[in-house]
Design an enzyme around this catalytic site. Structure first.
Site, PDB file in Angstrom:
ATOM      1  N   GLN A 191       6.164  -5.174   2.225  1.00 48.87           N
ATOM      2  CA  GLN A 191       5.999  -4.473   3.493  1.00 48.87           C
ATOM      3  C   GLN A 191       4.875  -5.108   4.310  1.00 48.87           C
ATOM      4  OE1 GLN A 191       6.371  -0.404   1.094  1.00 48.87           O
ATOM      5  NE2 GLN A 191       5.842   0.012   3.204  1.00 48.87           N
ATOM      6  N   GLU A 226       3.549  -1.974   0.050  1.00 44.33           N
ATOM      7  CA  GLU A 226       2.558  -2.174   1.112  1.00 44.33           C
ATOM      8  C   GLU A 226       1.437  -3.068   0.593  1.00 44.33           C
ATOM      9  OE1 GLU A 226       1.086   1.355   3.156  1.00 44.33           O
ATOM     10  OE2 GLU A 226      -0.671   0.267   3.883  1.00 44.33           O
ATOM     11  N   ARG A 304      -6.196  10.343   3.889  1.00 43.34           N
ATOM     12  CA  ARG A 304      -5.057  11.062   4.470  1.00 43.34           C
ATOM     13  C   ARG A 304      -4.841  12.415   3.783  1.00 43.34           C
ATOM     14  NH1 ARG A 304      -0.995  10.237   8.379  1.00 43.34           N
ATOM     15  NH2 ARG A 304      -1.361   8.089   8.953  1.00 43.34           N
ATOM     16  N   ALA A 502       2.949   3.735   7.494  1.00 47.64           N
ATOM     17  CA  ALA A 502       2.404   4.830   8.293  1.00 47.64           C
ATOM     18  C   ALA A 502       3.419   5.370   9.309  1.00 47.64           C
ATOM     19  CB  ALA A 502       1.109   4.405   8.991  1.00 47.64           C
ATOM     20  N   GLU A 707       8.083   9.126   7.431  1.00 49.90           N
ATOM     21  CA  GLU A 707       7.481   9.885   6.334  1.00 49.90           C
ATOM     22  C   GLU A 707       7.585  11.406   6.450  1.00 49.90           C
ATOM     23  OE1 GLU A 707       3.900   7.488   7.090  1.00 49.90           O
ATOM     24  OE2 GLU A 707       3.610   7.545   4.934  1.00 49.90           O
TER      25      GLU A 707
HETATM   26  N1  MTE Z   1      13.496   4.448   4.379  1.00 48.99           N
HETATM   27  C1  MTE Z   1      14.145   3.552   3.599  1.00 48.99           C
HETATM   28  N2  MTE Z   1      15.483   3.530   3.626  1.00 48.99           N
HETATM   29  N3  MTE Z   1      13.466   2.697   2.787  1.00 48.99           N
HETATM   30  C2  MTE Z   1      12.093   2.714   2.719  1.00 48.99           C
HETATM   31  O1  MTE Z   1      11.496   1.937   1.969  1.00 48.99           O
HETATM   32  N4  MTE Z   1      10.005   3.761   3.517  1.00 48.99           N
HETATM   33  C3  MTE Z   1       9.396   4.965   4.075  1.00 48.99           C
HETATM   34  C4  MTE Z   1      10.110   5.362   5.369  1.00 48.99           C
HETATM   35  N5  MTE Z   1      11.530   5.393   5.177  1.00 48.99           N
HETATM   36  C5  MTE Z   1      11.383   3.662   3.525  1.00 48.99           C
HETATM   37  C6  MTE Z   1      12.150   4.504   4.364  1.00 48.99           C
HETATM   38  C7  MTE Z   1       7.989   4.811   4.361  1.00 48.99           C
HETATM   39  S1  MTE Z   1       6.878   5.038   3.124  1.00 48.99           S
HETATM   40  C8  MTE Z   1       7.529   4.512   5.614  1.00 48.99           C
HETATM   41  S2  MTE Z   1       5.874   4.407   5.945  1.00 48.99           S
HETATM   42  C9  MTE Z   1       8.448   4.272   6.723  1.00 48.99           C
HETATM   43  O2  MTE Z   1       9.805   4.381   6.348  1.00 48.99           O
HETATM   44  C10 MTE Z   1       8.192   2.857   7.251  1.00 48.99           C
HETATM   45  O3  MTE Z   1       9.047   2.526   8.284  1.00 48.99           O
HETATM   46  P1  MTE Z   1       8.816   3.044   9.790  1.00 48.99           P
HETATM   47  O4  MTE Z   1       7.367   2.849  10.082  1.00 48.99           O
HETATM   48  O5  MTE Z   1       9.685   2.148  10.555  1.00 48.99           O
HETATM   49  O6  MTE Z   1       9.201   4.477   9.829  1.00 48.99           O
HETATM   50  N1  HPA Z   2      -0.741   5.151   6.328  1.00 49.03           N
HETATM   51  C1  HPA Z   2      -0.013   4.282   5.617  1.00 49.03           C
HETATM   52  N2  HPA Z   2      -0.463   3.148   5.181  1.00 49.03           N
HETATM   53  C2  HPA Z   2      -1.723   2.844   5.453  1.00 49.03           C
HETATM   54  C3  HPA Z   2      -2.541   3.707   6.180  1.00 49.03           C
HETATM   55  C4  HPA Z   2      -2.025   4.924   6.641  1.00 49.03           C
HETATM   56  O1  HPA Z   2      -2.691   5.732   7.296  1.00 49.03           O
HETATM   57  N3  HPA Z   2      -3.741   3.142   6.268  1.00 49.03           N
HETATM   58  C5  HPA Z   2      -3.662   1.978   5.602  1.00 49.03           C
HETATM   59  N4  HPA Z   2      -2.444   1.789   5.112  1.00 49.03           N
HETATM   60 MO1  MOS Z   3       4.605   4.220   3.925  1.00 44.98          MO
HETATM   61  S1  MOS Z   3       3.664   5.147   2.347  1.00 44.98           S
HETATM   62  O1  MOS Z   3       3.157   4.283   4.907  1.00 44.98           O
HETATM   63  O2  MOS Z   3       4.688   2.627   3.356  1.00 44.98           O
END
Ligand code: MTE
Ligand code: HPA
Ligand code: MOS
Length: 763
Positions: A191, A226, A304, A502, A707
């Site tokens: 990521q 991440e 968080r 995030a 999330e």
């Molecule tokens: N959805 C899928 N299909 N696969 C993933 O790995 N990760 C989640 C969420 N949804 C994830 C997911 C997490 S932890 C986060 S932070 C967000 O997607 C990241 O993507 P976004 O910032 O585009 O929402």
């Molecule tokens: N969210 C998710 N990932 C992160 C953050 C947060 O606030 N800060 C650093 N990595």
């Molecule tokens: Mo999502 S736990 O911020 O990769």
């Protein structure tokens, strides 16, 4: 617009790390990891392993040319063990062999002598021994000590919540390739391409400009990639550096489960005070985070937890303290919600505990204390709250009273089946809590045939961000989405990226794409004015559906001709744009600020049906209203909501992470770690959108969706508890998630005597 990846995924054509065609001369890697959770590494015997035909080399810490350090926030994590081992699964040696099978076989022949040291797996014990990753963090608003004195009702207790295995379908892995002049190209399932680049640079001693990180897509990350994708990338890169051959490592499932960190388990003590009208006046909470053996992202996760320790409620007097405790488990890491869900589980436990003592429904306390616009979170930011709106709308769609009384009727008629209901409001702050991370860049090229290539720092991990990026470019240029191609994430095209995390990936990278497209569009409009011999004005010249419009009248000038005219005039058809979220800041010296650009709100109602003979349960439905802002792509967002809910339910119900006293992971395979399947998913998920328009901070007025929905799943825990108490009114099980069927069964037949002997005190 549907997810552009869907077609390739269902046909099995999408390319993941392990699908990259093998490069000539590739070596295969396998880690030998510590069989002991804590000890002094006296010796490593490679002799038997090196005798195997096909083993090329075995690397140890002393072979590292740069710095043996992968810690991102705190430099406390060696890539390969040196002198000490701190958890079972800690990498000690890297085998490089001609085939994967030989590498695996050789790793099994490595022998180590480790003098055992005391193993700590419990964060409270780590705390007592002062094993803290960082100094404690504290949030304070008002004066809770004073406020408790005025409270009519004061209750305290303890809540525990276990961790969670990410179980991305694609395991961790990396593939590194030597490049001309001593550089390295790394394909990584990460990521955070820049985190991988930076860490590989540190370990190899190469400058970052010699390291190219390429990410096609991930088969899921969920936070697990991440920070923790870096190890495998570093190990492969080391192999490449020392052998000058491509090195591939795609972890087996059990290696992945054993060696990687998970969602942080937490233990917490709470104290909640209410006045006679049931307004929560004071809340005191102490969190013990089980960080594992190294910091990894634990400090940020801990923060968080504090940010979300009051969930969607306004509480005037709050004292929240959080300890990040060092144990001998694999370093725990980011997982969807990033510590927020754990904080929310504890406040929901406190509210439920108070309600049970007062013999009222928890929903009465929940509803009364929802944060309203202008009220302040403990960290100083004022709420632009939709908490009440989503609650009221969900109530009017689904009629909470009707659901609750129907469950009650069912319970009167059924002896061994009981229904339980819980309300679950959520509130989640959007932005990286570390302000500097709220930036992104995009590179957009318009080619002379009119097609468009987009690169950003966003990593596609199944969440559909590439589709959203394609939408931004297509809508801004007003061309068909087929004319836009979103390319892989690559550190040579977009540099210094924040990880895709995030929930802010589309927000940040989408804005950067928008800025890049707008810059190009503006240059094209100037060309259009010259071509059409009309006065230039950004508002009167538009491009719509592939044609130039002047004062809303379609001209003969089409997109492709316009692009060519620009090229002939030597106008720049490329743009690299930068976006930084405005208005976010936080001051840790006073623990106050404005860390989030906005919050996402929602309210869900969850019903379960319990089989009181067996202790097993079904989730009948999750219904509610969720604040989408203006959804950019409702299909994708619904997918995120459904996936998030089921993942949250799994964490709260059946997913049981088990480490024994020796720090050995017992739930180490899919046979012993059960995640929800289609049968354990709710019968119905019906989440209605609340279209909010107050903010324009995210791309196209949308709100982040990745999330927050996971946290609706927390409601399942309290719905199960409600059903248990419908069967056994004396039951007062400890707040200890997940509520596995074993625990449910014990609680169903729990007696007052059992309760008396319970080690959890409460009054
Ligand atoms: N959805 C899928 N299909 N696969 C993933 O790995 N990760 C989640 C969420 N949804 C994830 C997911 C997490 S932890 C986060 S932070 C967000 O997607 C990241 O993507 P976004 O910032 O585009 O929402
Ligand atoms: N969210 C998710 N990932 C992160 C953050 C947060 O606030 N800060 C650093 N990595
Ligand atoms: Mo999502 S736990 O911020 O990769």
């Amino acid at each position: 617009m549907t997810n552009t990846d869907a077609y390739g995924h269902v046909r099995g054509e999408s390319v993941y790390l392990d699908d990259i065609p093998l490069i000539y001369n590739t070596l295969f890697a396998c880690v030998f990891d510590s069989p002991v959770a804590h000890g002094i590494l006296k010796s490593v015997d490679l002799s038997q392993a090196l005798k195997l035909k096909g083993v090329v080399s075995i690397l140890l810490a002393l072979d590292i040319p740069g710095v043996n350090q992968i810690g991102g926030i705190v430099p406390d994590e060696p890539l390969l063990a040196e002198g000490h081992v701190h958890f079972q699964g800690m990498p000690i040696a890297l085998v490089l062999a001609e085939t994967e099978e030989i590498a695996q076989a050789a790793a099994k022949k490595i022998k180590v002598v480790i003098d055992p040291l005391e193993i700590i797996t419990d964060p409270r014990i780590a705390f007592e021994k002062n094993e803290l990753i960082i100094p404690p963090k504290k949030f304070k608003m008002g004066d809770s000590d004073l406020a408790f004195k005025d409270c009519v009702h004061v209750f305290s207790g303890r809540a525990d919540v276990n961790g969670q295995e990410h179980l991305y379908i694609e395991t961790q892995g990396a593939y590194s390739v030597p490049m001309e002049g001593g550089g390295i190209k790394i394909y990584s399932s990460t990521q955070g391409p820049t985190a991988v680049q930076r860490t590989v640079a540190r370990v190899t001693g190469l400058p970052m400009h010699r390291i190219e990180v390429e990410v096609g897509r991930l088969g899921g990350g969920f936070g697990g990639k991440e920070d923790q994708a870096s190890s495998w990338a570093c190990l492969c890169a080391l192999g490449t550096l020392l052998t000058n051959r491509p090195v591939k490592y795609s972890l087996h499932r059990m290696e992945d489960m054993r060696m990687t960190g998970k969602r942080h388990p937490y233990s917490a003590d709470f104290k909640i005070g209410l006045n006679k009208d049931l307004n929560i006046q004071a809340y005191e909470v102490v969190f013990y985070q089980n960080a594992g053996a190294a910091a990894d992202l634990s400090p940020a996760v801990l923060e968080r937890t504090l940010f979300h320790c009051t969930n969607s409620y306004f509480i005037p007097h709050v004292t929240a303290t959080a300890y990040s405790c060092r144990t001998n488990l694999p370093p725990n890491t980011a997982f969807r919600g990033f510590g927020g869900p754990q904080g929310m589980f504890v406040i929901e436990s406190a509210i439920t505990h108070a309600a049970e003592k007062l013999k009222i429904s928890p929903s009465v306390i929940q509803r009364k204390n929802l944060i309203t616009p202008g009220e302040e979170f403990p960290y100083g930011q004022k709420a632009e709250s939709e908490a009440v709106t989503t609650w009221v709308q969900a109530d009017s769609y689904f009629d909470f009273e009707k659901i609750i009384s129907a469950a009650h009727d069912f319970n009167l008629k059924n002896k061994n089946k009981k229904r339980g209901v819980a309300l679950m409001p959520i509130c989640f702050g959007i932005s990286f809590t570390k302000t500097l991370m709220n930036q992104a860049r995009a590179l957009v090229h318009v080619y002379t045939d009119g097609s468009v290539a987009v690169s950003t720092g966003a990593v596609e991990m199944g969440q559909g961000v590439n589709t959203k990026m394609q939408q931004v470019a297509a809508e801004t240029f007003s061309i068909s989405s087929g004319q836009v191609k979103v390319h892989s994430t690559n550190t040579l095209r977009v540099a210094n990226t924040s990880p895709s995390a995030a929930s802010a990936t589309a927000d940040l990278n989408g804005k950067a794409v928008l800025l890049a497209c707008e810059a190009i569009l503006n240059r094209l409009k100037i060309v259009a004015a010259e071509e059409l011999n009309i006065p230039f004005h950004t508002d009167t010249i538009k491009i719509e559906n592939g044609f130039v419009f002047h004062q809303n009248i379609q001209t003969k000038l089409d997109w492709k001709t316009l692009v060519n005219a620009a090229f002939v005039r030597r106008v720049n058809l490329s743009e690299h744009a930068h976006y930084a979220t405005p208005g976010v800041h936080f001051d840790w010296t006073i623990s106050k600020g404005h860390p989030f650009s906005y919050h996402v709100y929602g309210t869900a109602i969850i019903q379960v049906t319990l089989d009181c003979l067996r202790g097993i349960y079904e989730v009948d439905f999750v219904k509610g209203v969720h604040d989408y802002g203006k959804s950019m792509n409702t299909l994708i967002d619904q997918g995120q909501i459904e996936g998030g809910i089921v993942q949250g339910l799994g964490w709260m119900t059946m997913e049981e992470l088990v480490y024994d006293v020796n720090g050995k992971l017992r739930s180490n395979a899919l046979s012993s770690y059960k995640i929800p399947d289609i049968y354990s998913a709710p019968r119905t998920i019906d989440i209605q959108p609340l279209a909010t328009t107050r903010e324009n901070l995210a791309i196209f007025s949308s709100k982040a969706v990745g999330e927050p929905p996971l946290m609706y799943g927390i409601g399942a825990y309290f719905a199960i508890r409600d059903a248990i108490r419908a069967f056994n009114t004396n039951a007062s099980p400890e707040y200890d998630a997940p509520f596995t069927p074993e625990k449910v069964l014990m609680a169903l037949y729990d007696s007052e005597i059992n309760k008396f002997h319970s080690h959890h005190s409460s009054h």
